[in-house]
Design an enzyme around this catalytic site. Structure first.
Site, mmCIF file in Angstrom:
data_model
loop_
_atom_site.group_PDB
_atom_site.id
_atom_site.type_symbol
_atom_site.label_atom_id
_atom_site.label_comp_id
_atom_site.label_asym_id
_atom_site.label_seq_id
_atom_site.Cartn_x
_atom_site.Cartn_y
_atom_site.Cartn_z
ATOM 1 N N LYS A 45 0.836 -1.198 0.000
ATOM 2 C CA LYS A 45 0.000 0.000 0.000
ATOM 3 C C LYS A 45 0.873 1.251 0.000
ATOM 4 O O LYS A 45 1.865 1.333 0.735
ATOM 5 C CB LYS A 45 -0.914 -0.027 1.231
ATOM 6 N N SER A 66 -9.407 2.151 2.430
ATOM 7 C CA SER A 66 -8.421 2.814 1.594
ATOM 8 C C SER A 66 -7.343 1.885 1.021
ATOM 9 O O SER A 66 -6.524 2.315 0.207
ATOM 10 C CB SER A 66 -7.727 3.928 2.387
ATOM 11 N N SER A 116 -10.167 0.102 6.630
ATOM 12 C CA SER A 116 -9.433 0.210 5.373
ATOM 13 C C SER A 116 -8.841 -1.085 4.860
ATOM 14 O O SER A 116 -8.403 -1.154 3.720
ATOM 15 C CB SER A 116 -8.330 1.263 5.501
#
Length: 241
Positions: A78, A152, A176
Site C-alpha cells: 500500500k 483505503s 481500510s
C-alpha cells in the site's frame, strides 16, 4: 507449462523451496499479468518491474529457501508504507516524489522472509476515504470494474483479487482492510494492538491504524500475518495436516 499467477503464496513458496520454479520465473509471470490487466483494474500506482526481477534474483542467490516462509512470493505494498528506493505518495499530488531511504519495518520483514515487492498500490487521497478514487489512480473491483474496490487499501485488494499478486500489504484504521476485502471477496484481519509494527506515513490515525494482510485464503493470511508479526511460522511442508 505450470502457471503461477493465481496460485496462493503457500503454493508458490513451497514450489520455490522444492526448486520446481525460480523466483524470477514467478515474478516475471506476475509482472506480465499486471501489464495485461492493470490498465483496466488500476491497482498499482507504481510497478517495479526491473527492480522486482533483480530482487527475485537476490532471493534465488540466498540459497536458504528452507528458512524463507515467503520464498519468491510476489507482494504488493500500500502506497502509505515506505519501500526503499520508491516514493511514498499516499494518493496525493501534494506529497514529495522523493525515494525512501529505507523500508518500513513490515516491508523489511516481508523481504527478509523471501517476498519480492512488485509495486505500490493505489489509495484515496491521504487514505481518508472508503473508496480508492484519487488523482494518482482509481482502483476498480476486478469482479466488476464498474464497481469500487473499496478503500483505503483498495489498490492492494484489487491486485490480489485480480491474481496480480497472491498477497498484499495494507492497513486499517476504520475499515481500510476490511472494506476492500469485503468488496473484493478476500481474507483479511485487522491485528490487535501491538501484534504488528504500526506507523503509516507520518500517522497511525492516533493509534487506530494497524498494518495487515490481504489474501485469497486463510492459510495465506495466517502465513503473511506471522511474518508481519515477526513470528517464525511453520512452513507449509512442515505444518500439521
Amino acid at each position: 507449462m505450470t502457471s503461477w499467477a493465481g496460485r496462493t503464496a503457500a503454493e508458490i513458496s513451497a514450489a520455490v523451496r522444492e526448486k520446481r520454479v525460480t523466483p524470477r520465473e514467478v515474478a516475471a509471470e506476475h509482472l506480465a499479468r499486471i501489464e495485461r490487466l492493470d490498465g483496466r483494474v488500476g491497482a498499482f500506482r507504481a510497478v517495479r518491474a526491473e527492480a522486482a526481477l533483480a530482487e527475485a534474483d537476490e532471493v534465488a542467490a540466498r540459497g536458504d529457501f528452507d528458512r524463507l516462509p515467503l520464498a519468491g512470493v510476489p507482494v504488493a505494498v500500500k502506497d502509505n508504507l515506505a519501500v526503499r528506493g520508491e516514493s511514498t505518495r499516499v494518493g496525493s499530488a501534494a506529497t514529495p516524489d522523493t525515494p525512501a531511504d529505507r523500508d518500513h519495518v513490515t516491508v523489511a520483514r516481508l523481504r527478509a522472509a523471501g517476498a519480492v515487492v512488485v509495486g505500490l498500490t493505489n489509495v484515496p487521497e491521504l487514505c481518508v476515504f472508503g473508496t480508492t478514487d484519487g488523482v494518482l489512480g482509481t482502483a476498480r473491483n476486478p469482479w466488476d470494474p464498474t464497481r469500487s474496490a473499496g478503500g483505503s487499501s483498495g489498490g492492494s485488494a484489487a491486485a490480489v483479487a485480480a491474481g496480480m499478486v497472491p498477497i498484499a500489504l495494507g492497513n486499517d484504521g476504520m475499515g481500510s482492510l476490511r472494506i476492500p476485502a469485503a468488496n473484493c471477496g478476500l481474507v483479511t484481519i485487522k491485528p490487535g494492538h501491538g501484534v504488528v509494527p504500526t506507523g503509516a506515513g507520518d500517522s497511525d490515525w492516533f493509534g487506530m491504524s494497524e498494518n495487515g494482510p490481504l489474501a485469497t485464503t486463510v492459510e495465506d493470511a495466517r502465513l503473511m500475518l506471522s511474518v508481519l508479526a515477526g513470528d517464525e511460522p511453520a512452513l507449509r511442508s512442515e505444518a500439521a495436516p
